[in-house]
Design a protein around this motif. Sequence first.
Motif, short mmCIF file in Angstrom:
data_model
loop_
_atom_site.label_atom_id
_atom_site.label_comp_id
_atom_site.label_asym_id
_atom_site.label_seq_id
_atom_site.Cartn_x
_atom_site.Cartn_y
_atom_site.Cartn_z
N VAL A 67 40.58 45.82 -27.01
CA VAL A 67 39.52 46.53 -27.72
C VAL A 67 38.37 45.58 -28.07
CG1 VAL A 67 38.96 47.78 -29.84
CG2 VAL A 67 41.07 48.29 -28.63
N LYS A 68 38.72 44.37 -28.51
CA LYS A 68 37.69 43.40 -28.90
C LYS A 68 36.77 43.07 -27.74
CE LYS A 68 37.27 38.79 -30.99
NZ LYS A 68 38.03 37.65 -31.57
N ILE A 69 37.34 42.78 -26.58
CA ILE A 69 36.53 42.44 -25.41
C ILE A 69 35.73 43.64 -24.95
CG2 ILE A 69 36.64 41.76 -22.98
CD1 ILE A 69 39.04 39.99 -23.72
N LYS A 70 36.38 44.77 -24.83
CA LYS A 70 35.71 45.98 -24.33
C LYS A 70 34.55 46.39 -25.23
CE LYS A 70 35.43 50.69 -23.66
NZ LYS A 70 34.88 51.72 -24.56
N GLU A 71 34.78 46.45 -26.54
CA GLU A 71 33.75 46.94 -27.45
C GLU A 71 32.58 45.96 -27.59
OE1 GLU A 71 33.56 50.04 -28.81
OE2 GLU A 71 35.19 50.33 -27.40
N ASN A 72 32.85 44.66 -27.57
CA ASN A 72 31.75 43.70 -27.64
C ASN A 72 30.91 43.72 -26.37
OD1 ASN A 72 31.70 41.68 -30.17
ND2 ASN A 72 33.81 42.35 -29.81
N LEU A 73 31.55 43.93 -25.23
CA LEU A 73 30.78 44.08 -23.99
C LEU A 73 29.94 45.35 -24.03
CD1 LEU A 73 33.41 42.97 -21.31
CD2 LEU A 73 31.39 41.71 -22.07
N GLU A 74 30.47 46.41 -24.62
CA GLU A 74 29.70 47.65 -24.79
C GLU A 74 28.44 47.38 -25.61
OE1 GLU A 74 30.10 50.52 -23.43
OE2 GLU A 74 32.21 51.09 -23.25
N ILE A 75 28.56 46.55 -26.63
CA ILE A 75 27.40 46.21 -27.47
C ILE A 75 26.38 45.42 -26.67
CG2 ILE A 75 26.65 44.86 -29.47
CD1 ILE A 75 29.38 45.56 -30.77
N ILE A 76 26.85 44.45 -25.89
CA ILE A 76 25.93 43.62 -25.11
C ILE A 76 25.10 44.47 -24.15
CG2 ILE A 76 25.81 41.86 -23.29
CD1 ILE A 76 28.21 40.50 -24.60
N PHE A 77 25.76 45.44 -23.50
CA PHE A 77 25.08 46.23 -22.47
C PHE A 77 24.73 47.64 -22.94
CE2 PHE A 77 27.54 43.02 -20.13
CZ PHE A 77 26.51 42.43 -19.40
N ALA A 78 24.63 47.81 -24.26
CA ALA A 78 24.36 49.15 -24.81
C ALA A 78 23.03 49.72 -24.32
CB ALA A 78 24.37 49.09 -26.34
N GLU A 79 22.04 48.86 -24.11
CA GLU A 79 20.71 49.33 -23.70
C GLU A 79 20.55 49.43 -22.19
OE1 GLU A 79 18.66 50.40 -26.02
OE2 GLU A 79 20.23 49.85 -27.47
N ASN A 80 21.57 49.06 -21.45
CA ASN A 80 21.51 49.15 -19.99
C ASN A 80 22.31 50.38 -19.53
OD1 ASN A 80 21.71 48.87 -17.18
ND2 ASN A 80 21.71 46.64 -17.30
N PRO A 81 21.64 51.43 -19.08
CA PRO A 81 22.37 52.66 -18.72
C PRO A 81 23.21 52.53 -17.46
CG PRO A 81 20.06 52.85 -18.10
CD PRO A 81 20.19 51.56 -18.87
N ASP A 82 23.01 51.47 -16.71
CA ASP A 82 23.71 51.33 -15.43
C ASP A 82 24.77 50.24 -15.45
OD1 ASP A 82 22.34 53.39 -14.06
OD2 ASP A 82 20.61 52.08 -13.84
N VAL A 83 25.43 50.11 -16.61
CA VAL A 83 26.60 49.23 -16.70
C VAL A 83 27.73 50.07 -17.31
CG1 VAL A 83 27.62 47.14 -17.66
CG2 VAL A 83 25.21 47.16 -16.98
N PHE A 84 28.75 50.30 -16.52
CA PHE A 84 29.90 51.09 -16.97
C PHE A 84 31.04 50.16 -17.34
CE2 PHE A 84 33.96 53.21 -15.73
CZ PHE A 84 33.98 54.15 -16.76
N ILE A 85 31.59 50.37 -18.55
CA ILE A 85 32.67 49.52 -19.06
C ILE A 85 33.82 50.41 -19.48
CG2 ILE A 85 33.30 47.81 -20.80
CD1 ILE A 85 30.28 47.12 -20.97
N SER A 126 36.23 45.06 -34.83
CA SER A 126 35.49 46.13 -35.51
C SER A 126 35.49 45.91 -37.03
CB SER A 126 36.09 47.50 -35.18
OG SER A 126 37.47 47.54 -35.53
N VAL A 127 36.60 45.40 -37.56
CA VAL A 127 36.66 45.12 -39.01
C VAL A 127 35.69 44.00 -39.37
CG1 VAL A 127 38.14 44.29 -40.88
CG2 VAL A 127 39.03 45.94 -39.23
N GLU A 128 35.68 42.94 -38.56
CA GLU A 128 34.76 41.83 -38.82
C GLU A 128 33.31 42.27 -38.69
OE1 GLU A 128 37.54 38.10 -37.27
OE2 GLU A 128 36.33 39.25 -35.83
N LEU A 129 33.01 43.12 -37.72
CA LEU A 129 31.65 43.66 -37.57
C LEU A 129 31.25 44.46 -38.79
CD1 LEU A 129 31.69 44.76 -33.83
CD2 LEU A 129 30.15 43.07 -34.83
N HIS A 130 32.19 45.26 -39.30
CA HIS A 130 31.92 46.07 -40.51
C HIS A 130 31.67 45.16 -41.71
CE1 HIS A 130 32.15 49.29 -43.44
NE2 HIS A 130 33.06 48.59 -44.10
N GLN A 131 32.49 44.13 -41.85
CA GLN A 131 32.31 43.20 -42.97
C GLN A 131 30.97 42.48 -42.87
OE1 GLN A 131 35.85 40.82 -42.43
NE2 GLN A 131 37.07 42.08 -43.81
N GLN A 132 30.59 42.11 -41.66
CA GLN A 132 29.30 41.45 -41.45
C GLN A 132 28.14 42.37 -41.83
OE1 GLN A 132 27.54 40.64 -37.40
NE2 GLN A 132 28.10 38.54 -37.94
#
Length: 231
Positions: free
Chosen positions: A34-52, A186-192
């Motif tokens: 989950v950590k790897i998948k969700e952080n990659l989703e954040i990195i490429f959130a603005e790119n519509p042509d990257v599927f994760i 996700s917990v660390e992101l929320h705390q941040q």
Amino acid sequence: MVQQLTPETKPEIIYPDSDGKPMFDNTKQYQWIVKIKENLEIIFAENPDVFIAGDLLWYPAEGSVKTRQAPDVMVVFGRPKGDRGSYKQCSENNIAPQVVFEILSPGNRTKEMAEKMLFYQRYGVEEYYVYDPDTIELVGYLKNQEWLEEIEEINNWVSPRLGIRFELISDNLEIYYPDGRKFLTSVELHQQLEQEKQRAEQEYERAEKEQQKYQDLLAKLQAKGIDINTI
């Protein structure tokens, strides 16, 4: 009388969306997926042509429902985001996932991992990363012509495709965004976010107090008949 022959209709091929295997064997493996998948989703959130995707069945060969793998995390450049029951490469402009992650658990067998390695090599994966959270061991492979070759120095390695950096420390693996930020749960992101919110509120309160001090001083000067515009 001429009899017309009706062309045979090919039966529809059903690609199962599940292989019947559990997504993860333990909480540690799941957390890393989950950590790897969700952080990659954040990195490429603005790119519509990257599927994760995480634990999604990938069918690289049209018509072959038994030729498949479900990488723990896969990244596909050149394909749109969106929901899928499986990744059927024949329906995706024949674009294979370029980057794949596998997170090991005690249940993973050497033979199984060797078969996955051969599968990813055969079907066009460019970068392949295997992490064992129990031993803090990361192994990476990079495509060289037709072969996936092991990356000799993985510590501080920067992924050519993803731009992320891997750092192995004594008791953990840290992964960093291209801008240097650390991958967080996700917990660390929320705390941040909560900390940043509190800092913003404190800054707002400080500015309000400064403004009030200024208004109080202005009122005192005016009460003494002092016009600050003439000072």
